[in-house]
Design a protein around this motif. Structure first.
Motif, short mmCIF file in Angstrom:
data_model
loop_
_atom_site.label_atom_id
_atom_site.label_comp_id
_atom_site.label_asym_id
_atom_site.label_seq_id
_atom_site.Cartn_x
_atom_site.Cartn_y
_atom_site.Cartn_z
N PRO A 1 0.80 -1.23 0.00
CA PRO A 1 0.00 0.00 0.00
C PRO A 1 0.84 1.27 0.00
N VAL A 2 2.16 1.18 -0.22
CA VAL A 2 3.04 2.35 -0.13
C VAL A 2 2.89 3.29 -1.31
N PHE A 3 2.79 2.76 -2.53
CA PHE A 3 2.63 3.54 -3.75
C PHE A 3 3.80 4.48 -4.05
N THR A 4 4.97 4.18 -3.53
CA THR A 4 6.17 4.95 -3.86
C THR A 4 6.90 4.23 -4.99
N VAL A 5 7.08 4.93 -6.09
CA VAL A 5 7.72 4.32 -7.25
C VAL A 5 9.23 4.23 -7.00
N GLN A 6 9.75 3.03 -7.19
CA GLN A 6 11.18 2.79 -7.03
C GLN A 6 11.72 2.19 -8.32
N SER A 7 13.02 2.42 -8.56
CA SER A 7 13.67 1.87 -9.75
C SER A 7 14.55 0.70 -9.37
N LYS A 8 14.58 -0.27 -10.26
CA LYS A 8 15.42 -1.45 -10.10
C LYS A 8 16.10 -1.68 -11.44
N ASP A 9 17.42 -1.80 -11.41
CA ASP A 9 18.17 -2.06 -12.64
C ASP A 9 18.49 -3.54 -12.73
N GLN A 10 18.39 -4.08 -13.93
CA GLN A 10 18.79 -5.46 -14.14
C GLN A 10 19.20 -5.65 -15.60
N THR A 11 19.87 -6.75 -15.84
CA THR A 11 20.31 -7.08 -17.19
C THR A 11 19.59 -8.33 -17.64
N GLU A 12 18.91 -8.22 -18.77
CA GLU A 12 18.23 -9.37 -19.37
C GLU A 12 19.16 -9.98 -20.42
N VAL A 13 19.17 -11.29 -20.51
CA VAL A 13 19.97 -11.97 -21.52
C VAL A 13 19.01 -12.56 -22.55
N TRP A 14 19.17 -12.13 -23.80
CA TRP A 14 18.33 -12.57 -24.90
C TRP A 14 19.18 -13.40 -25.85
N LYS A 15 18.61 -14.49 -26.35
CA LYS A 15 19.33 -15.37 -27.26
C LYS A 15 18.57 -15.42 -28.59
N PHE A 16 19.32 -15.36 -29.68
CA PHE A 16 18.71 -15.36 -31.01
C PHE A 16 18.71 -16.76 -31.59
N ASN A 17 17.56 -17.14 -32.15
CA ASN A 17 17.41 -18.39 -32.86
C ASN A 17 16.81 -18.05 -34.23
N ARG A 18 17.38 -18.58 -35.28
CA ARG A 18 16.93 -18.22 -36.63
C ARG A 18 15.47 -18.61 -36.89
N PHE A 19 14.94 -19.55 -36.14
CA PHE A 19 13.56 -19.99 -36.37
C PHE A 19 12.56 -19.32 -35.44
N SER A 20 12.96 -19.01 -34.21
CA SER A 20 12.01 -18.42 -33.26
C SER A 20 12.32 -16.97 -32.92
N GLY A 21 13.42 -16.44 -33.44
CA GLY A 21 13.76 -15.04 -33.18
C GLY A 21 14.43 -14.89 -31.82
N TRP A 22 14.25 -13.73 -31.22
CA TRP A 22 14.85 -13.43 -29.92
C TRP A 22 13.97 -13.96 -28.80
N ARG A 23 14.60 -14.63 -27.82
CA ARG A 23 13.89 -15.14 -26.65
C ARG A 23 14.72 -14.84 -25.40
N LEU A 24 14.05 -14.47 -24.34
CA LEU A 24 14.70 -14.22 -23.06
C LEU A 24 15.23 -15.54 -22.54
N SER A 25 16.53 -15.60 -22.27
CA SER A 25 17.11 -16.88 -21.86
C SER A 25 17.39 -16.95 -20.37
N ASP A 26 17.55 -15.82 -19.71
CA ASP A 26 17.82 -15.83 -18.27
C ASP A 26 17.19 -14.60 -17.62
N PRO A 27 15.99 -14.77 -17.05
CA PRO A 27 15.30 -13.63 -16.46
C PRO A 27 16.00 -13.05 -15.23
N ASN A 28 16.88 -13.80 -14.58
CA ASN A 28 17.52 -13.33 -13.35
C ASN A 28 18.98 -12.99 -13.53
N TYR A 29 19.41 -12.64 -14.70
CA TYR A 29 20.82 -12.43 -14.98
C TYR A 29 21.23 -11.03 -14.57
N HIS A 30 21.52 -10.84 -13.29
CA HIS A 30 22.04 -9.55 -12.83
C HIS A 30 22.75 -9.76 -11.50
#
Length: 160
Positions: free
Chosen positions: A121-150
Motif C-alpha cells: 500500500p506504499v505507492f512509492t515508485v522505485q527503480s530497479k536495474d537489471q540485465t536481461e539476456v536474450w538469445k537469437f534463434n533463426r527460427f524463433s527469433g529473440w527469446r529471453l534466456s535468463d530472467p535473473n541475470y544480474h
C-alpha cells in the motif's frame, strides 16, 4: 440473362482480387520469414527492438502469459516464479532499455533495463536495474534466456 452474367463477373472479379491480395499477403509473410532466417546483425538488432517493445509492454500491463511467449521454454519456470514472488501488490509502471550489448559469436544480447515499480500500500515508485539476456534463434527469433541475470550492482554477471 445478361444481368445475371454481369453480376457473376462482378462477384468473380471481387473474389479474384481478394485472392490476389491474400496471395500477396502470403508472399510477404514468406518473404519476411525467409528474411528472418538469413538475418544479418542489423536485421537482428531491429528484430530485438521489436521483441523488447512487445515483451516490456506485456510486463507493464501485467500480461505475464503474453510476456512468457518471449521466454525460452527452459527459462519459463524462473520467469513465472520471479513475477509470482512480487504478488498482486507489485505493479510495474515502466521498463526503460538503457543499453544493449550484442555478442554475435554467442548469438546473445545483454539488455540493461531500468524497471520502475511500486508496491501496495506504499505507492512509492522505485527503480530497479537489471540485465536481461536474450538469445537469437533463426527460427524463433529473440527469446529471453535468463530472467535473473544480474548482480547486486545491476550489471551482467561475469561469464566465468
Amino acid at each position: 440473362m445478361k444481368f445475371k452474367f454481369s453480376r457473376f463477373l462482378i462477384v468473380f472479379a471481387v473474389l479474384l482480387s481478394g485472392g490476389a491480395v491474400s496471395g500477396c499477403g502470403l508472399a510477404a509473410v514468406i518473404y519476411s520469414s525467409v528474411g528472418d532466417l538469413a538475418a544479418g546483425p542489423q536485421r537482428r538488432a531491429q528484430m530485438l527492438d521489436g521483441t523488447l517493445s512487445h515483451f516490456h509492454r506485456a510486463i507493464v500491463w501485467g500480461s505475464h502469459p503474453d510476456a512468457a511467449a518471449f521466454v525460452m521454454p527452459e527459462a519459463q519456470r524462473t520467469f513465472f516464479k520471479e513475477f509470482r514472488s512480487g504478488g498482486k501488490n507489485t505493479h510495474i509502471v515502466d521498463v526503460e532499455v538503457k543499453d544493449v550489448i550484442f555478442d554475435d559469436e554467442e548469438g546473445k544480447a545483454y539488455v540493461d533495463v531500468s524497471i520502475r515499480q511500486y508496491e501496495k500500500p506504499v505507492f512509492t515508485v522505485q527503480s530497479k536495474d537489471q540485465t536481461e539476456v536474450w538469445k537469437f534463434n533463426r527460427f524463433s527469433g529473440w527469446r529471453l534466456s535468463d530472467p535473473n541475470y544480474h548482480d547486486s550492482e545491476g550489471g551482467p554477471k561475469s561469464a566465468g
